[in-house]
Motif scaffolding. Sequence first.
Motif, PDB file in Angstrom:
ATOM      1  N   ARG A   1       6.752  10.623   4.973  1.00 12.85           N
ATOM      2  CA  ARG A   1       7.389  11.285   3.818  1.00 12.85           C
ATOM      3  C   ARG A   1       6.637  10.989   2.538  1.00 12.85           C
TER       4      ARG A   1
ATOM      5  N   ALA B   1       7.842  10.745  -1.442  1.00 10.51           N
ATOM      6  CA  ALA B   1       9.154  10.579  -2.083  1.00 10.51           C
ATOM      7  C   ALA B   1       9.026  10.510  -3.606  1.00 10.51           C
ATOM      8  N   PRO B   2       8.673  11.609  -4.245  1.00 10.50           N
ATOM      9  CA  PRO B   2       8.479  11.556  -5.699  1.00 10.50           C
ATOM     10  C   PRO B   2       9.777  11.434  -6.488  1.00 10.50           C
ATOM     11  N   SER B   3       9.701  10.715  -7.596  1.00 11.84           N
ATOM     12  CA  SER B   3      10.809  10.713  -8.560  1.00 11.84           C
ATOM     13  C   SER B   3      10.518  11.868  -9.516  1.00 11.84           C
TER      14      SER B   3
ATOM     15  N   GLU C   1      13.494  11.802  -5.171  1.00  9.45           N
ATOM     16  CA  GLU C   1      14.209  10.557  -5.493  1.00  9.45           C
ATOM     17  C   GLU C   1      14.796  10.647  -6.904  1.00  9.45           C
TER      18      GLU C   1
ATOM     19  N   TYR D   1      16.899   1.898  -6.346  1.00  4.94           N
ATOM     20  CA  TYR D   1      15.824   2.412  -5.491  1.00  4.94           C
ATOM     21  C   TYR D   1      15.808   1.695  -4.135  1.00  4.94           C
TER      22      TYR D   1
ATOM     23  N   VAL E   1      16.230   3.953  -0.787  1.00  4.55           N
ATOM     24  CA  VAL E   1      15.016   4.191   0.007  1.00  4.55           C
ATOM     25  C   VAL E   1      15.193   3.687   1.443  1.00  4.55           C
TER      26      VAL E   1
ATOM     27  N   ARG F   1       2.437   4.995   0.610  1.00  6.55           N
ATOM     28  CA  ARG F   1       2.760   5.159  -0.815  1.00  6.55           C
ATOM     29  C   ARG F   1       1.820   4.267  -1.619  1.00  6.55           C
TER      30      ARG F   1
ATOM     31  N   LEU G   1       3.912  -0.139  -5.287  1.00  4.71           N
ATOM     32  CA  LEU G   1       5.236  -0.306  -4.676  1.00  4.71           C
ATOM     33  C   LEU G   1       5.240  -1.374  -3.578  1.00  4.71           C
TER      34      LEU G   1
HETATM   35  N1  GLU Z   1      10.155   7.419  -5.824  1.00  3.21           N
HETATM   36  C1  GLU Z   1       9.111   6.428  -5.873  1.00  3.21           C
HETATM   37  C2  GLU Z   1       8.089   6.808  -6.918  1.00  3.21           C
HETATM   38  O1  GLU Z   1       7.964   7.977  -7.253  1.00  3.21           O
HETATM   39  C3  GLU Z   1       8.399   6.275  -4.551  1.00  3.21           C
HETATM   40  C4  GLU Z   1       9.229   5.610  -3.543  1.00  3.21           C
HETATM   41  C5  GLU Z   1       8.605   5.320  -2.197  1.00  3.21           C
HETATM   42  O2  GLU Z   1       7.629   5.992  -1.811  1.00  3.21           O
HETATM   43  O3  GLU Z   1       9.127   4.441  -1.522  1.00  3.21           O
HETATM   44  O4  GLU Z   1       7.397   5.935  -7.408  1.00  3.21           O
END
Ligand code: GLU
Length: 295
Positions: free
Chosen positions: A9, A11-13, A45, A185, A189, A203, A207
């Motif tokens: 996946r 997972a953009p904010s 996200e 988060y 997540v 990612r 992170l």
């Molecule tokens: N939503 C997070 C971000 O945009 C990424 C989260 C993830 O990939 O676990 O930085």
Amino acid sequence: MNTSSYIGRFAPSPSGPLHAGSLVAALASWLDARAHSGTWLVRIEDVDGPRTAPGAEGEILRQLHALGLVPDAPPIRQSERNALYERALQRLRAEDLAYPCGCTRRDIESELAALGQPAQRGAELVYPGTCRNGLNGKPARAWRLRCGNDVRIVWHDRRLGEQQQDVTHAVGDFVLQRADGPWAYQLAVVVDDAEQGITGVVRGEDLADNTARQIHLQRLLGLPTPRYLHTPLLRDARGDKLSKSNGVAALDVSDPLTVLRDAADVLGLSPFRAATLNEWLQHAVQAWRLRWPLA
Ligand code: GLU
């Protein structure tokens, strides 16, 4: 039919459109899913309402599409999944693994100072456990995880190798939900990765530091741990990570091959010639498969 069990996946904010830095994570997660004949999902996200920019979600999806990075199922939004996060919190509460906390940031800073551990400027505060045994009449501001006295998590990153964190002392009892609503988060997540059957998290390296907390939560909730690969980051001339908060420009996708080549360069893929977008993507998938096998 897709017979691979790999599910990845991005997972953009949605705090703004895709930029050159977030494309690196998007491309890497797409390549990893395609290289392993897997499924690639996009998860928006947007748990933190005030940080969500109007129109950003649609723009991110349009940009991905223009680059040939098309998810295999309609994207899901965290803002529509409260019930799942609530269930996870209830489970932790039922086992006395979560407790309400009434501390403000200032309360935490003065408690740490009184304990002789003054907070470093800008650093994350390690919660001193003030409300662990009750709120002492303060209104609840958040739910925190009761972390335990000696939680050390050792985990493997496909690129960075063996990693470890002493969660108890490096992070402490971390927030799961703020009293005014937003889910943290870490909780969202973990619940979503498990509920979507994610087997490969790819990612940005910024992170990586969250992973031990997420693995700890997975174990407490009886959820599986995916494989992790944290990618290099695109940095500006000063060496800082490019991010929306330092005003980076939206990605111009009118010349897909140029922006994809730049992202592939950050990922360490050797340059190669391709006449079309499709040809470039196929070549990149093969290069990725050789470089990042799942073994
Ligand atoms: N939503 C997070 C971000 O945009 C990424 C989260 C993830 O990939 O676990 O930085």
